[in-house]
Design a protein around this motif. Structure first.
Motif, PDB file in Angstrom:
ATOM      1  N   ASN A 259     113.107  73.134 136.300  1.00 17.21           N
ATOM      2  CA  ASN A 259     113.046  72.891 134.848  1.00 17.21           C
ATOM      3  C   ASN A 259     114.433  72.698 134.238  1.00 17.21           C
ATOM      4  O   ASN A 259     114.556  72.516 133.025  1.00 17.21           O
ATOM      5  CB  ASN A 259     112.311  74.036 134.133  1.00 17.21           C
ATOM      6  N   LYS A 260     115.485  72.727 135.079  1.00 18.54           N
ATOM      7  CA  LYS A 260     116.838  72.512 134.555  1.00 18.54           C
ATOM      8  C   LYS A 260     117.725  71.937 135.654  1.00 18.54           C
ATOM      9  O   LYS A 260     117.683  72.389 136.801  1.00 18.54           O
ATOM     10  CB  LYS A 260     117.430  73.829 134.047  1.00 18.54           C
ATOM     11  N   ILE A 261     118.530  70.952 135.293  1.00 23.06           N
ATOM     12  CA  ILE A 261     119.476  70.326 136.231  1.00 23.06           C
ATOM     13  C   ILE A 261     120.831  70.209 135.551  1.00 23.06           C
ATOM     14  O   ILE A 261     120.927  69.710 134.422  1.00 23.06           O
ATOM     15  CB  ILE A 261     118.998  68.927 136.680  1.00 23.06           C
ATOM     16  N   THR A 262     121.878  70.653 136.217  1.00 25.00           N
ATOM     17  CA  THR A 262     123.254  70.524 135.714  1.00 25.00           C
ATOM     18  C   THR A 262     124.079  69.762 136.734  1.00 25.00           C
ATOM     19  O   THR A 262     124.117  70.135 137.918  1.00 25.00           O
ATOM     20  CB  THR A 262     123.891  71.905 135.473  1.00 25.00           C
ATOM     21  N   ARG A 328     114.486  62.437 136.642  1.00 21.55           N
ATOM     22  CA  ARG A 328     113.229  62.114 135.956  1.00 21.55           C
ATOM     23  C   ARG A 328     112.573  63.398 135.443  1.00 21.55           C
ATOM     24  O   ARG A 328     112.775  64.476 136.002  1.00 21.55           O
ATOM     25  CB  ARG A 328     112.241  61.425 136.904  1.00 21.55           C
ATOM     26  N   GLN A 329     111.752  63.237 134.395  1.00 21.77           N
ATOM     27  CA  GLN A 329     110.853  64.304 133.988  1.00 21.77           C
ATOM     28  C   GLN A 329     109.428  63.795 134.152  1.00 21.77           C
ATOM     29  O   GLN A 329     109.056  62.753 133.606  1.00 21.77           O
ATOM     30  CB  GLN A 329     111.068  64.748 132.545  1.00 21.77           C
ATOM     31  N   LEU A 330     108.621  64.533 134.904  1.00 23.38           N
ATOM     32  CA  LEU A 330     107.220  64.199 135.121  1.00 23.38           C
ATOM     33  C   LEU A 330     106.405  65.453 134.823  1.00 23.38           C
ATOM     34  O   LEU A 330     106.535  66.463 135.513  1.00 23.38           O
ATOM     35  CB  LEU A 330     106.996  63.726 136.560  1.00 23.38           C
ATOM     36  N   GLY A 331     105.620  65.387 133.772  1.00 26.78           N
ATOM     37  CA  GLY A 331     104.934  66.590 133.317  1.00 26.78           C
ATOM     38  C   GLY A 331     105.922  67.560 132.710  1.00 26.78           C
ATOM     39  O   GLY A 331     106.737  67.193 131.860  1.00 26.78           O
ATOM     40  N   ARG A 332     105.899  68.783 133.180  1.00 32.17           N
ATOM     41  CA  ARG A 332     106.789  69.808 132.647  1.00 32.17           C
ATOM     42  C   ARG A 332     108.031  70.029 133.509  1.00 32.17           C
ATOM     43  O   ARG A 332     108.863  70.875 133.183  1.00 32.17           O
ATOM     44  CB  ARG A 332     106.038  71.141 132.550  1.00 32.17           C
ATOM     45  N   TYR A 333     108.176  69.246 134.570  1.00 26.93           N
ATOM     46  CA  TYR A 333     109.237  69.545 135.530  1.00 26.93           C
ATOM     47  C   TYR A 333     110.091  68.314 135.833  1.00 26.93           C
ATOM     48  O   TYR A 333     109.709  67.166 135.562  1.00 26.93           O
ATOM     49  CB  TYR A 333     108.627  70.135 136.804  1.00 26.93           C
ATOM     50  N   LEU A 334     111.253  68.578 136.422  1.00 27.14           N
ATOM     51  CA  LEU A 334     112.253  67.542 136.683  1.00 27.14           C
ATOM     52  C   LEU A 334     112.330  67.223 138.175  1.00 27.14           C
ATOM     53  O   LEU A 334     112.055  68.078 139.025  1.00 27.14           O
ATOM     54  CB  LEU A 334     113.630  67.999 136.194  1.00 27.14           C
ATOM     55  N   THR A 335     112.721  66.006 138.465  1.00 28.02           N
ATOM     56  CA  THR A 335     112.997  65.602 139.851  1.00 28.02           C
ATOM     57  C   THR A 335     114.400  65.002 139.903  1.00 28.02           C
ATOM     58  O   THR A 335     114.929  64.519 138.890  1.00 28.02           O
ATOM     59  CB  THR A 335     111.987  64.553 140.359  1.00 28.02           C
ATOM     60  N   LEU A 336     114.986  65.029 141.091  1.00 27.74           N
ATOM     61  CA  LEU A 336     116.333  64.486 141.268  1.00 27.74           C
ATOM     62  C   LEU A 336     116.433  63.771 142.603  1.00 27.74           C
ATOM     63  O   LEU A 336     115.875  64.215 143.613  1.00 27.74           O
ATOM     64  CB  LEU A 336     117.371  65.608 141.200  1.00 27.74           C
ATOM     65  N   ALA A 337     117.154  62.643 142.608  1.00 28.98           N
ATOM     66  CA  ALA A 337     117.447  61.902 143.841  1.00 28.98           C
ATOM     67  C   ALA A 337     118.896  61.447 143.767  1.00 28.98           C
ATOM     68  O   ALA A 337     119.372  61.040 142.705  1.00 28.98           O
ATOM     69  CB  ALA A 337     116.516  60.703 144.002  1.00 28.98           C
ATOM     70  N   ALA A 432     104.929  62.811 140.505  1.00 28.76           N
ATOM     71  CA  ALA A 432     106.229  63.273 140.995  1.00 28.76           C
ATOM     72  C   ALA A 432     106.443  62.881 142.452  1.00 28.76           C
ATOM     73  O   ALA A 432     107.524  62.409 142.839  1.00 28.76           O
ATOM     74  CB  ALA A 432     106.333  64.792 140.838  1.00 28.76           C
ATOM     75  N   ALA A 433     105.412  63.059 143.281  1.00 30.18           N
ATOM     76  CA  ALA A 433     105.531  62.685 144.690  1.00 30.18           C
ATOM     77  C   ALA A 433     105.681  61.176 144.842  1.00 30.18           C
ATOM     78  O   ALA A 433     106.477  60.685 145.658  1.00 30.18           O
ATOM     79  CB  ALA A 433     104.311  63.174 145.466  1.00 30.18           C
ATOM     80  N   HIS A 434     104.931  60.432 144.039  1.00 29.17           N
ATOM     81  CA  HIS A 434     105.014  58.968 144.113  1.00 29.17           C
ATOM     82  C   HIS A 434     106.388  58.460 143.690  1.00 29.17           C
ATOM     83  O   HIS A 434     106.986  57.607 144.346  1.00 29.17           O
ATOM     84  CB  HIS A 434     103.923  58.351 143.224  1.00 29.17           C
ATOM     85  N   SER A 435     106.926  58.987 142.583  1.00 32.26           N
ATOM     86  CA  SER A 435     108.256  58.547 142.122  1.00 32.26           C
ATOM     87  C   SER A 435     109.339  58.985 143.097  1.00 32.26           C
ATOM     88  O   SER A 435     110.348  58.286 143.276  1.00 32.26           O
ATOM     89  CB  SER A 435     108.542  59.095 140.727  1.00 32.26           C
ATOM     90  N   ALA A 436     109.151  60.149 143.748  1.00 32.04           N
ATOM     91  CA  ALA A 436     110.133  60.598 144.745  1.00 32.04           C
ATOM     92  C   ALA A 436     110.199  59.609 145.900  1.00 32.04           C
ATOM     93  O   ALA A 436     111.289  59.315 146.410  1.00 32.04           O
ATOM     94  CB  ALA A 436     109.763  61.986 145.256  1.00 32.04           C
ATOM     95  N   LEU A 437     109.046  59.098 146.326  1.00 30.93           N
ATOM     96  CA  LEU A 437     109.035  58.098 147.390  1.00 30.93           C
ATOM     97  C   LEU A 437     109.669  56.793 146.921  1.00 30.93           C
ATOM     98  O   LEU A 437     110.395  56.131 147.679  1.00 30.93           O
ATOM     99  CB  LEU A 437     107.608  57.852 147.864  1.00 30.93           C
ATOM    100  N   GLU A 438     109.447  56.408 145.676  1.00 26.79           N
ATOM    101  CA  GLU A 438     110.083  55.210 145.121  1.00 26.79           C
ATOM    102  C   GLU A 438     111.607  55.372 145.087  1.00 26.79           C
ATOM    103  O   GLU A 438     112.351  54.417 145.353  1.00 26.79           O
ATOM    104  CB  GLU A 438     109.558  54.926 143.714  1.00 26.79           C
ATOM    105  N   ASP A 439     112.068  56.572 144.755  1.00 31.52           N
ATOM    106  CA  ASP A 439     113.514  56.825 144.732  1.00 31.52           C
ATOM    107  C   ASP A 439     114.108  56.722 146.137  1.00 31.52           C
ATOM    108  O   ASP A 439     115.236  56.244 146.305  1.00 31.52           O
ATOM    109  CB  ASP A 439     113.798  58.200 144.134  1.00 31.52           C
TER     110      ASP A 439
END
Length: 482
Positions: A259-262, A328-337, A432-439
């Motif tokens: 929920n947080k990325i720095t 990215r933010q998807l739903g309530r959580y963040l992803t990073l690549a 989130a899983a789909h966008s992670a694969l796209e990244d």
């Protein structure tokens, strides 16, 4: 006074008749002139084509003088003269201009051989090389008018410029890397080192990604599912620091999500001052914490934030260290690549060894099978309690169906999607899983490693037993909630 009889058959002037006449002795050939060195006459040696044409014309003239009665008819004489003039004019006593299309093509290959479509600035550098290629073909167009390779190259350049949306006007690449050397462009100075013979191979890039609750793909392409609740460093080297904060997804579960990325881009000589970026749930800014959107001077910024989808997706391009970050933010959580050159990613001190992207999650924080597979936890017996529905709204069958719609390839990303749906009941984890694969497909430098498939204990790919996968998922869910 008696007039002297003129001898019949002797023609002191040019041929006036073509009729037969008595045979006469041929006139003696004129005495040859003294030979002169080949380099005399206009100060240059005559070109071979000119010499051949002149000798041919001279021989023809001598033959006619020796055989006056066999003078060619007017049409043949005209053709002979035209041929002689044509030969002389074609050579014009100079070698014809040379078609240099091969040199143009070689230069283009040299300018683009080190480029990788997955790296930052590829389109810009490729368009520069295309414009240089086009300029080279234009300069040699006159000499290449009948050359099929030339015309094929011109058509190919036009097609490539259309495909890459390259403008015809703009900067061009130079075959001399020193001219285009930019100290704040990682790809520029690595290319210059390669040209000087320092590095024979292009730089190697590494990929790291974090998504879901959470699933980690390390720089070594190891796939893990971890708890790592609280703040943890993903990356911490001499150029970049990335820290993530994870919180529990649902009460009573050890699964967490980010929920947080720095992100801290450290100061780098004249290229940029230190820049800090911070994103939290429902606040994904398109600027650094100081309000700026770039770092470095000049038009070509060495560090830049690009907003792709307002409040949902941003990209950070650090040209000076050849690094790209997607958040990215998807739903309530963040992803990073992230993609970063290996030599920079591995530039850190011994005290900075706790990096999830480098060494993975500690064993005490892992909730997968130890092989990076969330769906291959075997060796556990199922309890008597039925787990047909692990979370309200989803069964194993419905989770499989929903994930398969987004990800037809049943690799580790597909199985992570199924796991997330069964443990959280949150449909956003599918995206989130789909966008992670796209990244991965956008940033990972090696296409053959985009997909990671489950394997058996001995490392061989599993053929796809649905029963084994289902049992494995059920066992994993039990472990998470216990």
């Amino acid at each position: 006074m008696m007039r002297k009889k003129r001898k019949r058959g002797v023609f002191p002037g040019p041929c006036l008749s073509h009729g037969p006449g008595p045979a006469t002795a041929p006139a003696p050939p004129p005495s040859p002139e003294p030979r002169r060195p080949a380099w005399t006459g206009m100060g240059l040696r005559a070109a071979p084509s000119c010499a051949a044409a002149t000798a041919s014309a001279a021989a023809a003239g001598a033959e006619q003088r020796r055989r006056p009665r066999l003078c060619p008819p007017p049409l043949a004489l005209l053709l002979l003269l035209l041929l002689s003039l044509g030969l002389l004019h074609a050579g014009d006593c100079q070698q014809p201009a040379q078609c240099r299309i091969q040199k143009c093509t070689t230069d283009f290959v040299s300018l683009t051989s080190h480029l990788n479509s997955a790296i930052d600035g590829f389109d810009s550098e490729f368009c520069k090389a295309l414009r240089a290629y086009a300029g080279c073909t234009q300069r040699t167009s006159k000499a290449c008018r009948g050359n099929l390779v030339y015309h094929s190259a011109v058509l190919g350049i036009s097609d490539l410029m259309s495909q890459r949306n390259c403008s015809k006007d703009g900067p061009t690449s130079s075959t001399n890397p020193e001219v285009t050397h930019d100290p704040c462009n990682y790809h520029s100075h690595t290319g210059a080192r390669e040209h000087r013979g320092g590095d024979q191979n292009p730089p190697n890039y590494l990929f790291c990604g974090l998504f879901g609750d959470p699933h980690l793909r390390t720089f070594k392409d190891h796939f893990q599912t971890c708890k790592v609740e609280g703040a943890w460093p993903l990356i911490d080297n001499n150029y970049l620091s990335v820290q993530v904060t994870n919180v529990p997804v649902v009460p009573g579960s050890s699964a967490t999500a980010t929920n947080k990325i720095t992100i801290i881009f450290k100061a780098h000589r004249e290229c940029t001052d230190q820049k800090v970026y911070q994103a939290v749930t429902d606040d994904l800014p398109a600027a650094f914490v100081d309000g700026t959107t770039s770092g470095g001077d000049g038009e070509a910024k060495s560090l830049l934030i690009v907003e792709r989808e307002s409040g949902r997706y941003v990209e950070m391009h650090a040209r000076y260290i050849g690094t790209t970050v997607f958040v990215r933010q998807l739903g309530r959580y963040l992803t990073l690549a992230i993609r970063m050159p290996e030599d920079l990613a591995m530039s850190f001190e011994e005290s900075q060894d706790l990096q999830l992207c480098v060494n993975g999650c500690p064993l005490s924080e892992r909730i997968d099978d130890g092989q990076g597979q969330v769906s291959a936890i075997l060796g556990h017996s199922l309890p008597h309690t039925s787990l047909v529905q692990a979370w309200p709204g989803y069964t194993l069958e419905t989770a499989n169906t929903q994930c398969h719609e987004k990800m037809p390839v049943k690799d580790i990303y597909f199985q992570s999607c199924v796991f997330d749906l069964l443990t959280t009941g949150d449909a956003n984890f599918t995206a989130a899983a789909h966008s992670a694969l796209e990244d991965v497909e956008a940033l990972h430098p090696r296409k053959e490693r985009w997909h990671i498939f489950p394997s058996s204990g001995n490392g061989t790919p599993r053929g796809g037993s649905n029963l084994s996968v289902s049992l494995g998922l059920m066992c994993l869910i039990l472990i998470v909630f216990l």
